[in-house]
Enzyme design. Structure first.
Site, PDB file in Angstrom:
ATOM      1  N   ALA A  25       0.950  -1.186   0.089  1.00 47.12           N
ATOM      2  CA  ALA A  25      -0.011   0.113   0.050  1.00 47.12           C
ATOM      3  C   ALA A  25       0.775   1.408  -0.138  1.00 47.12           C
ATOM      4  O   ALA A  25       0.300   2.493   0.218  1.00 47.12           O
ATOM      5  CB  ALA A  25      -0.951  -0.017   1.053  1.00 47.12           C
TER       6      ALA A  25
ATOM      7  N   TYR B 198       4.380 -13.847 -15.297  1.00 44.60           N
ATOM      8  CA  TYR B 198       3.533 -12.694 -14.602  1.00 44.60           C
ATOM      9  C   TYR B 198       1.655 -13.264 -15.018  1.00 44.60           C
ATOM     10  O   TYR B 198       1.122 -13.350 -14.249  1.00 44.60           O
ATOM     11  CB  TYR B 198       3.604 -11.498 -15.184  1.00 44.60           C
TER      12      TYR B 198
ATOM     13  N   ILE C  50      -2.726   0.632 -15.640  1.00 46.43           N
ATOM     14  CA  ILE C  50      -2.931   1.768 -14.679  1.00 46.43           C
ATOM     15  C   ILE C  50      -1.406   2.367 -14.530  1.00 46.43           C
ATOM     16  O   ILE C  50      -0.288   1.595 -14.619  1.00 46.43           O
ATOM     17  CB  ILE C  50      -3.234   1.012 -13.318  1.00 46.43           C
TER      18      ILE C  50
HETATM   19  P1  NAP Z   1       3.910  -0.624  -7.968  1.00 46.43           P
HETATM   20  O1  NAP Z   1       3.594   0.543  -8.201  1.00 46.43           O
HETATM   21  O2  NAP Z   1       5.168  -1.271  -8.416  1.00 46.43           O
HETATM   22  O3  NAP Z   1       3.812  -0.824  -6.435  1.00 46.43           O
HETATM   23  C1  NAP Z   1       4.201  -2.180  -5.930  1.00 46.43           C
HETATM   24  C2  NAP Z   1       3.647  -2.394  -4.468  1.00 46.43           C
HETATM   25  O4  NAP Z   1       3.907  -3.612  -3.924  1.00 46.43           O
HETATM   26  C3  NAP Z   1       4.495  -1.230  -3.353  1.00 46.43           C
HETATM   27  O5  NAP Z   1       3.765  -0.775  -2.384  1.00 46.43           O
HETATM   28  C4  NAP Z   1       5.738  -2.162  -2.954  1.00 46.43           C
HETATM   29  O6  NAP Z   1       6.242  -1.863  -1.908  1.00 46.43           O
HETATM   30  C5  NAP Z   1       5.011  -3.660  -2.727  1.00 46.43           C
HETATM   31  N1  NAP Z   1       5.678  -4.791  -2.911  1.00 46.43           N
HETATM   32  C6  NAP Z   1       6.261  -5.383  -3.753  1.00 46.43           C
HETATM   33  N2  NAP Z   1       6.807  -6.199  -3.622  1.00 46.43           N
HETATM   34  C7  NAP Z   1       6.388  -6.460  -2.344  1.00 46.43           C
HETATM   35  C8  NAP Z   1       6.583  -7.787  -1.242  1.00 46.43           C
HETATM   36  N3  NAP Z   1       7.220  -8.801  -1.621  1.00 46.43           N
HETATM   37  N4  NAP Z   1       5.880  -7.764  -0.075  1.00 46.43           N
HETATM   38  C9  NAP Z   1       5.226  -6.777   0.067  1.00 46.43           C
HETATM   39  N5  NAP Z   1       4.751  -5.804  -0.669  1.00 46.43           N
HETATM   40  C10 NAP Z   1       5.473  -5.676  -1.937  1.00 46.43           C
HETATM   41  O7  NAP Z   1       2.751  -1.849  -8.583  1.00 46.43           O
HETATM   42  P2  NAP Z   1       1.407  -1.367  -8.795  1.00 46.43           P
HETATM   43  O8  NAP Z   1       1.316  -1.259 -10.314  1.00 46.43           O
HETATM   44  O9  NAP Z   1       0.669  -0.530  -7.932  1.00 46.43           O
HETATM   45  O10 NAP Z   1       0.804  -2.943  -8.769  1.00 46.43           O
HETATM   46  C11 NAP Z   1      -0.138  -3.244  -7.597  1.00 46.43           C
HETATM   47  C12 NAP Z   1      -0.713  -4.651  -8.007  1.00 46.43           C
HETATM   48  O11 NAP Z   1      -1.816  -4.345  -9.153  1.00 46.43           O
HETATM   49  C13 NAP Z   1       0.260  -5.762  -8.518  1.00 46.43           C
HETATM   50  O12 NAP Z   1      -0.380  -7.148  -7.894  1.00 46.43           O
HETATM   51  C14 NAP Z   1       0.236  -5.806 -10.009  1.00 46.43           C
HETATM   52  O13 NAP Z   1       0.444  -6.971 -10.366  1.00 46.43           O
HETATM   53  C15 NAP Z   1      -1.336  -5.328 -10.091  1.00 46.43           C
HETATM   54  N6  NAP Z   1      -1.679  -4.622 -11.435  1.00 46.43           N
HETATM   55  C16 NAP Z   1      -1.056  -3.634 -11.682  1.00 46.43           C
HETATM   56  C17 NAP Z   1      -1.456  -3.261 -13.019  1.00 46.43           C
HETATM   57  C18 NAP Z   1      -0.602  -1.771 -13.704  1.00 46.43           C
HETATM   58  O14 NAP Z   1      -0.833  -1.570 -14.747  1.00 46.43           O
HETATM   59  N7  NAP Z   1       0.052  -1.221 -12.941  1.00 46.43           N
HETATM   60  C19 NAP Z   1      -2.517  -3.739 -13.774  1.00 46.43           C
HETATM   61  C20 NAP Z   1      -3.063  -4.767 -13.428  1.00 46.43           C
HETATM   62  C21 NAP Z   1      -2.673  -5.461 -12.106  1.00 46.43           C
HETATM   63  P3  NAP Z   1       7.493  -0.759  -1.641  1.00 46.43           P
HETATM   64  O15 NAP Z   1       7.101   0.331  -2.059  1.00 46.43           O
HETATM   65  O16 NAP Z   1       8.042  -1.001  -0.246  1.00 46.43           O
HETATM   66  O17 NAP Z   1       8.435  -1.568  -2.756  1.00 46.43           O
END
Ligand code: NAP
Length: 260
Positions: free
Chosen positions: A11, A161, A194
């Protein structure tokens, strides 16, 4: 307005932060989990507070069993119960590699963080929820899993993925079935593209696919935002879907439509 509690993994940034803020707007107190970026987590907590909620930050790697146990313990020590678990933390492959070249290291990393972590965290939290009193809506708790359009859209340069996200979709069905009779509903939110750090490196590619190309891959011609996903989680958190479980919500600008 309810005063409930949520544990949101990942988060500190991106979608998870957007979810935490929307939950705060609904009056939730939020356990803001992060992996390594303490500064981003502190920023997320400040935003949660200014959105009218409260909470705390908690470091923990969802891939590590002892960390998962600690996340639950610390959340209970602060809040006393967990009304909502959001399995959001997730990572993309470090390099996009062709299906015929992709290595085991990337597969193991994605499997551990994106699927094994949520599975065993859900197990822990479910057991906790089973011992909780029903709330005013009659629920012992709720769970939301953040998957992806990669559940069904094949990307041959990040097959690992896609496979773990498909697994997370099945996990939602399994937990939904197992927990329905225990007054715990489980939902899947399936975001499209996103704008977050995760997609920062492929911005040009998606700008073209979504906005510049004549037709565009999404009927709604814009990038998704973390609050688009956050608002969907909020609707679930506010019990707008009490008779739905195992349901999938596409938050993707219409990407999932088959178009001619
Ligand atoms: P992001 O901006 O890279 O943020 C990732 C978040 O997950 C950060 O808060 C990070 O913490 C945390 N994290 C990473 N590895 C972790 C671990 N091993 N344990 C606990 N926390 C961890 O990613 P996002 O785009 O927001 O994605 C969030 C979710 O949505 C993911 O599951 C992703 O697959 C999914 N998603 C994303 C998209 C997209 O287009 N962005 C689309 C579909 C689904 P730190 O800040 O401490 O690194």
């Amino acid at each position: 307005m309810v005063t409930r509690t949520a544990l949101v993994t990942g988060a500190s940034r991106g979608i998870g932060r957007g979810i935490a803020i929307e939950l705060a707007r609904a009056g939730y107190r939020v356990a803001i989990n992060y992996a390594g970026n303490a500064a981003a987590a502190a920023e997320a907590l400040a935003l949660v507070r200014s959105a009218g909620g409260d909470g705390f930050v908690v470091q923990g790697d969802v891939a590590v069993a002892a960390d998962r146990a600690r996340l639950v313990e610390v959340t209970l020590a602060n809040f006393g119960r967990i009304d909502l678990l959001v399995n959001n933390a997730g990572v993309a492959p470090n390099v996009r590699a062709d299906l015929l070249e992709a290595g085991e290291e990337s597969f193991d990393r994605l499997f551990a963080i994106n699927l094994k972590g949520p599975y065993f965290l859900s197990q822990l939290v479910a057991k906790q929820m089973l011992g909780q009193e029903r709330d005013t809506e009659g629920f012992r708790g709720r769970m939301v899993n953040i998957t992806s359009i990669s559940v069904y859209a094949a990307s041959i340069n990040r097959g690992d993925y896609c496979m773990v996200k498909a697994g997370l979709a099945m996990m939602t069905k399994l937990f939904a079935d197992r927990l329905a009779s225990e007054s715990i509903n489980v939902y899947e939110i399936r975001p499209g593209v996103i704008a977050t750090d995760m997609t920062g490196g492929v911005k040009e590619k998606y700008d073209k696919l979504i906005i510049t190309d004549e037709r565009g891959i999404t009927p709604i011609r814009r990038w998704g935002r973390p609050d688009d996903v956050g608002r969907a989680v909020r609707a679930i958190a506010e019990d707008r879907f009490p008779f739905s479980t195992g349901a999938v919500f596409d938050v993707d600008g219409g990407f999932h439509l088959h178009r001619l």
